[in-house]
Scaffold this active site. Sequence first.
Site, PDB file in Angstrom:
ATOM      1  N   GLN A 251       0.855  -1.187   0.033  1.00 46.97           N
ATOM      2  CA  GLN A 251       0.038   0.031  -0.086  1.00 46.97           C
ATOM      3  C   GLN A 251       1.030   1.326  -0.085  1.00 46.97           C
ATOM      4  O   GLN A 251       1.945   1.167   0.428  1.00 46.97           O
ATOM      5  CB  GLN A 251      -0.848   0.077   1.041  1.00 46.97           C
ATOM      6  CG  GLN A 251      -2.131  -1.041   1.207  1.00 46.97           C
ATOM      7  CD  GLN A 251      -2.896  -0.964   2.370  1.00 46.97           C
ATOM      8  OE1 GLN A 251      -2.474  -1.936   3.293  1.00 46.97           O
ATOM      9  NE2 GLN A 251      -4.110  -0.541   2.341  1.00 46.97           N
ATOM     10  N   SER A 252       0.508   2.199  -0.668  1.00 45.02           N
ATOM     11  CA  SER A 252       1.546   3.429  -0.945  1.00 45.02           C
ATOM     12  C   SER A 252       1.877   4.128   0.088  1.00 45.02           C
ATOM     13  O   SER A 252       2.943   4.810   0.110  1.00 45.02           O
ATOM     14  CB  SER A 252       0.657   4.350  -2.130  1.00 45.02           C
ATOM     15  OG  SER A 252       0.652   3.652  -3.376  1.00 45.02           O
ATOM     16  N   THR A 253       1.221   4.410   1.090  1.00 45.98           N
ATOM     17  CA  THR A 253       1.256   5.243   2.450  1.00 45.98           C
ATOM     18  C   THR A 253       1.100   4.634   3.748  1.00 45.98           C
ATOM     19  O   THR A 253       0.092   3.765   3.776  1.00 45.98           O
ATOM     20  CB  THR A 253       0.844   6.640   2.052  1.00 45.98           C
ATOM     21  OG1 THR A 253      -0.562   6.525   2.379  1.00 45.98           O
ATOM     22  CG2 THR A 253       1.087   7.331   0.739  1.00 45.98           C
TER      23      THR A 253
ATOM     24  N   GLN B 267      -2.538   4.968   4.136  1.00 47.96           N
ATOM     25  CA  GLN B 267      -3.552   4.009   3.653  1.00 47.96           C
ATOM     26  C   GLN B 267      -3.275   2.704   4.317  1.00 47.96           C
ATOM     27  O   GLN B 267      -4.613   2.173   4.629  1.00 47.96           O
ATOM     28  CB  GLN B 267      -2.871   3.676   2.049  1.00 47.96           C
ATOM     29  CG  GLN B 267      -3.279   4.770   1.156  1.00 47.96           C
ATOM     30  CD  GLN B 267      -2.793   4.348  -0.186  1.00 47.96           C
ATOM     31  OE1 GLN B 267      -2.004   3.545  -0.532  1.00 47.96           O
ATOM     32  NE2 GLN B 267      -3.312   5.132  -1.409  1.00 47.96           N
TER      33      GLN B 267
END
Length: 120
Positions: free
Chosen positions: A26-28, A31
Amino acid sequence: MSLAIPLSDKVTGRHRDRTAVVYLRQSTPQQVGRHPESTRLQYGLVDRALQLGWARERIMVIDEDLGRSGGSADRPGFQRLVAEVSLDGLAWCSASRCPGWPAPAVTGTSCSKSAPWREP
């Protein structure tokens, strides 16, 4: 009526002798924190590999990239995945997104171009 062969009918002992990889990302960190269902579903792909007949010890989970942007290949989990693909030891790889490889793999997308069921 679909003429497609279910993936479970394509997986053989030859595949199960190789490693199945579940790659999570997941990107961050936000998230990861705000969308725990996504994380849970990605980890749930281990169950899919088990349903397809892999022994638990033949399933590798790569989750070091949770909370890391996909804007660069400089991610430890992605580097580990690339190394495994390069060693040609993968039979099945599932991921939310494998850059440069086929679409998401809720059903088991192959990330290895040399995976047996992708041979001509």
